[in-house]
Design a protein around this motif. Structure first.
Motif, PDB file in Angstrom:
ATOM      1  N   ALA A 268       0.833  -1.206   0.000  1.00  0.00           N
ATOM      2  CA  ALA A 268       0.000   0.000   0.000  1.00  0.00           C
ATOM      3  C   ALA A 268       0.866   1.254   0.000  1.00  0.00           C
ATOM      4  O   ALA A 268       1.918   1.290   0.633  1.00  0.00           O
TER       5      ALA A 268
ATOM      6  N   ASN B   4      -2.762   2.877  -4.245  1.00  0.00           N
ATOM      7  CA  ASN B   4      -3.563   3.885  -3.559  1.00  0.00           C
ATOM      8  C   ASN B   4      -4.963   3.961  -4.167  1.00  0.00           C
ATOM      9  O   ASN B   4      -5.965   3.964  -3.452  1.00  0.00           O
TER      10      ASN B   4
ATOM     11  N   PRO C 218      -4.129  -1.788   4.924  1.00  0.00           N
ATOM     12  CA  PRO C 218      -2.887  -1.571   4.192  1.00  0.00           C
ATOM     13  C   PRO C 218      -1.699  -2.178   4.928  1.00  0.00           C
ATOM     14  O   PRO C 218      -1.614  -2.116   6.155  1.00  0.00           O
TER      15      PRO C 218
ATOM     16  N   ASN D  48       2.509  -2.238   4.782  1.00  0.00           N
ATOM     17  CA  ASN D  48       3.750  -1.685   4.251  1.00  0.00           C
ATOM     18  C   ASN D  48       4.682  -1.433   5.429  1.00  0.00           C
ATOM     19  O   ASN D  48       4.425  -0.533   6.227  1.00  0.00           O
TER      20      ASN D  48
ATOM     21  N   GLU E  57       4.475   1.677   8.736  1.00  0.00           N
ATOM     22  CA  GLU E  57       3.768   1.143   9.900  1.00  0.00           C
ATOM     23  C   GLU E  57       3.274   2.264  10.808  1.00  0.00           C
ATOM     24  O   GLU E  57       4.007   3.194  11.139  1.00  0.00           O
TER      25      GLU E  57
ATOM     26  N   ILE F 205      -3.558   5.451   5.681  1.00  0.00           N
ATOM     27  CA  ILE F 205      -3.869   5.617   4.261  1.00  0.00           C
ATOM     28  C   ILE F 205      -5.377   5.468   4.117  1.00  0.00           C
ATOM     29  O   ILE F 205      -5.943   4.475   4.565  1.00  0.00           O
TER      30      ILE F 205
ATOM     31  N   LYS G  22      -5.293   2.399   9.325  1.00  0.00           N
ATOM     32  CA  LYS G  22      -3.959   2.238   9.909  1.00  0.00           C
ATOM     33  C   LYS G  22      -3.140   1.249   9.097  1.00  0.00           C
ATOM     34  O   LYS G  22      -3.622   0.175   8.722  1.00  0.00           O
ATOM     35  N   VAL G  23      -1.883   1.604   8.850  1.00  0.00           N
ATOM     36  CA  VAL G  23      -0.979   0.741   8.091  1.00  0.00           C
ATOM     37  C   VAL G  23      -0.281  -0.240   9.036  1.00  0.00           C
ATOM     38  O   VAL G  23       0.220   0.151  10.096  1.00  0.00           O
TER      39      VAL G  23
END
Length: 142
Positions: free
Chosen positions: A26, A35, A50, A52, A56, A60, A64-65
Motif C-alpha cells: 500500500a 492507492n 494496508p 507496508n 507502519e 492511508i 492504519k498501516v
C-alpha cells in the motif's frame, strides 16, 4: 496441479464472498496504483488493511498501516499483492502462517509467481494472478 483462477464466474464469486482484504504494498501517494485500488475497494464496502513495513502506524485512506500480515488483528479473506513478482513468495510464506488462513491470494496486474501460486493452492487457497479487483469488479459486478 490446480490452475490459478481465470474464469469470470469464479472471480465474481471471490469478489462476492470476500469481506476483509490485506493490501500488501500500500502507498499513500495518490499516483500509485495501490492507492487508487485501495480507495476503490473501500468505496465498494470492503474492509481494507494496508500493509507496508516502511509506513507502519501511518494512515492511508483512514486505515492504519500494518508492517506485516500477522499484525492485522482479525482474519483476512484476501491478500491483494502490489509487490514485484520476485517478492510474492515471501508474502505467500507469511500468509500461510496466518491462523486462520486467508481464502484468496490475488496478484495484481503484471504480477505472476507460479511457484508461490502452487504453494498457496496446495494449502487450499484460491489464487488469482495478473488481474486487478478494481478492474474486475466493475466488469463483473455491474
Amino acid at each position: 496441479m490446480t490452475q490459478a483462477i481465470e474464469d469470470d464466474a469464479q472471480i465474481r464469486d471471490i469478489l462476492n464472498f470476500v469481506d476483509t482484504i490485506a493490501l500488501v504494498g500500500a502507498s499513500p501517494k495518490p499516483e500509485r496504483p495501490s492507492n487508487g485500488v485501495m480507495a476503490f475497494l473501500l468505496s465498494k464496502g470492503y474492509r481494507v488493511f494496508p500493509v507496508n513495513p516502511g509506513l507502519e502506524g501511518k494512515v492511508i485512506h483512514g486505515q492504519k498501516v500494518f508492517a506485516r500480515l500477522s499484525d492485522i488483528p482479525e482474519p483476512i479473506d484476501m491478500i491483494d499483492i502490489f509487490r514485484a513478482s520476485e517478492h510474492v513468495g515471501g508474502v505467500v510464506d507469511e500468509a500461510l502462517q496466518l491462523e486462520p488462513l486467508p481464502k484468496v491470494i490475488w496478484m495484481q496486474l503484471g504480477i505472476r509467481n507460479d511457484a508461490a501460486a502452487a504453494q498457496a493452492m496446495e494449502k487450499g487457497l484460491k489464487v488469482v494472478m495478473n488481474r486487478c479487483p478494481a478492474i474486475e469488479y466493475p466488469r463483473l459486478m455491474s
